[in-house]
Design an enzyme around this catalytic site. Sequence first.
Site, short mmCIF file in Angstrom:
data_model
loop_
_atom_site.label_atom_id
_atom_site.label_comp_id
_atom_site.label_asym_id
_atom_site.label_seq_id
_atom_site.Cartn_x
_atom_site.Cartn_y
_atom_site.Cartn_z
N SER A 1 -6.41 -0.44 7.36
CA SER A 1 -5.28 -0.62 6.45
C SER A 1 -4.48 0.62 6.11
O SER A 1 -3.42 0.51 5.51
CB SER A 1 -5.77 -1.27 5.15
OG SER A 1 -6.52 -2.41 5.44
N SER B 1 -3.41 -4.84 5.15
CA SER B 1 -4.78 -4.61 4.73
C SER B 1 -5.74 -5.37 5.62
O SER B 1 -5.38 -6.38 6.20
CB SER B 1 -4.97 -4.99 3.28
OG SER B 1 -4.67 -3.92 2.46
N LYS C 1 -0.72 2.06 -3.32
CA LYS C 1 -0.95 0.66 -2.97
C LYS C 1 -1.27 -0.14 -4.23
O LYS C 1 -1.79 0.39 -5.22
CB LYS C 1 -2.12 0.61 -1.97
CG LYS C 1 -2.42 -0.72 -1.34
CD LYS C 1 -3.54 -0.54 -0.32
CE LYS C 1 -3.93 -1.85 0.36
NZ LYS C 1 -5.00 -1.63 1.36
#
Length: 593
Positions: A274, A243, A166
């Site tokens: 998330s 998220s 991420k």
Amino acid sequence: MENLPISDPLILTAPLETSTSTATNNPTVPGPKIETNEYITIASTKRATLASLIPPEWRVPDPLPSADEIPNVTKYALKYLTSREADITEKYTAEDLVVQIAQGVYSAVEVLRAFGRRAVVAGQLTNCLSEVLLSQAFKRATELDNHLATTGTTVGPLHGLPVSVKDQFRVEGAQTSIGFVGLLGKKETKESESEAVRILKEAGAVVYVKTNVPSGMMAIETNNNIIGYTSNAYNRDLSSGGSSGVFLFPTQGEASLIASRGSLIGLGTDIGASIRLPAGVSGLYGLKPSVGRLPYQGLANTMDGQTVIPSVIGPISHSPSDLSFMMKILLNSKPWERDPNVIPLPWRSDVDEEVRASGKDRKRKFGVMQWDGMVMPHPPIQRVLQETVEKLRGEGFEVIDWNPPAHSEAFNILFKVFTADSGQEIHGLFSLASEPPVPEVALSYSNSASAALSALGPPMTITAYWELQKQTLSYRERYAEYWNSTGGVDAVIMPVAPSVSVRKGEGKYFGYTGVANVLDAASVVIPAGVSDKGKDGRKERDMDGVSDMDKTIWESYDPEVFDGMPVGLQIMGRRLEEEKVLAIAKELEPLLR
């Protein structure tokens, strides 16, 4: 103020050649103020730079296929791959592929080429990527191949495996914007690299892409003024999850990338949903560990220093065995020796074995929550959950109804956490480049700092913060007391969300996942079925007395729109029971598949 167009396809990302960042979790590094509307030029330049790096043979020809033409793009990239590259990306788990590389069946370079191409195609079609680091990745893959050829040994247990992360994860040579134009232009150094990334690299992994996030990771769906909106790879008219934020349906690029098999396994973060929501709406497995189980050191974050409900990192993959595989490798590195906030608790293989053995004797006991009393799940989720209960009972497992302290209390705790500063940090980050909040962020935090203060009230006082900590502890104590009163279930099974996905811009609720964050419980999401318009249809329901949110979400269900979408379920254990919930997920995988 003009909004940045978000229709441009996301492409390969190269870091801009500018200054370097410092090794800190705080993303708000002061810099020169950017003039109004200059953010559009900066973001456009970023996208143009990325587009210029795509090899011609990796480009999806213009015009890109529309979502109406090809809604499901999970297999689209296969048309650009050789049969050998298709095998590399389709046939193996991450753990199995590492074995193939170690045995010389595939080289690290050709594995990276297969996943790199597939990732780039997925990025162009779903906007799932924020950074692609192919140049340094191929250099590293070549070094790994040379090492194996010269020594006959691998560098580590992830030798040659491409791993995605991420955007929050700081990677040397990449930027970490977390969705803010004002944070572009700073390249990470070896010193500023996140601890988890360092572990991956030392284990032999090749970190080759970073994935898109909503601005500040606090929004309903993944959208920002740099890359744009991330779509669900199963249906590009729908959200991919993201998220966590207030009243949200989390979305993030990591799930769309992995669902498209542009990656076999990646790392995300979770403070309310998330990891699990994106996994659940994308037919994937995702683990939210307890706080302190894995190293968070060196990640960029908003609300940095907030300790009531901290964010955690965890893996997302196509199989529960790969989640265990990644957890074991991360913990075998003894991360607590470098990150003092990590609990010195190695991976407990004996727990995994004990749980699997007890399951064979059919001694398992599950609590099942059909709905949380706040938002009723849509018909596909109700059906899949009921089918799961019947399968469990058919296997001889005990199943009881789960009626714990109200999950609405957990939802309210999270709401207070997410709005503790009245959105002032989020708006401060937007102000760095004088950029407007994207609509998904504005839904929670308004369009300006002053509007947020008006809507949310003043920032929380220290006394109120202490009271919130006490409320959280009280809720955990009462929940544990209820758990014990049932005779002790092995795990709780519940929906991941009230819907299998949402239309763009319609995300509302994350209460089903947020309770595990408030409890600091280990929780894993597992694919359990598929929505079916023939089986599910549109069910009538008495709407008297239901909340506006419940009514809105229920009425958003359309069996035609959501037909064929994955349905995930959540398996929640107690605190630090990562080994146990993953063992149960592995046990249930063939049953639910």
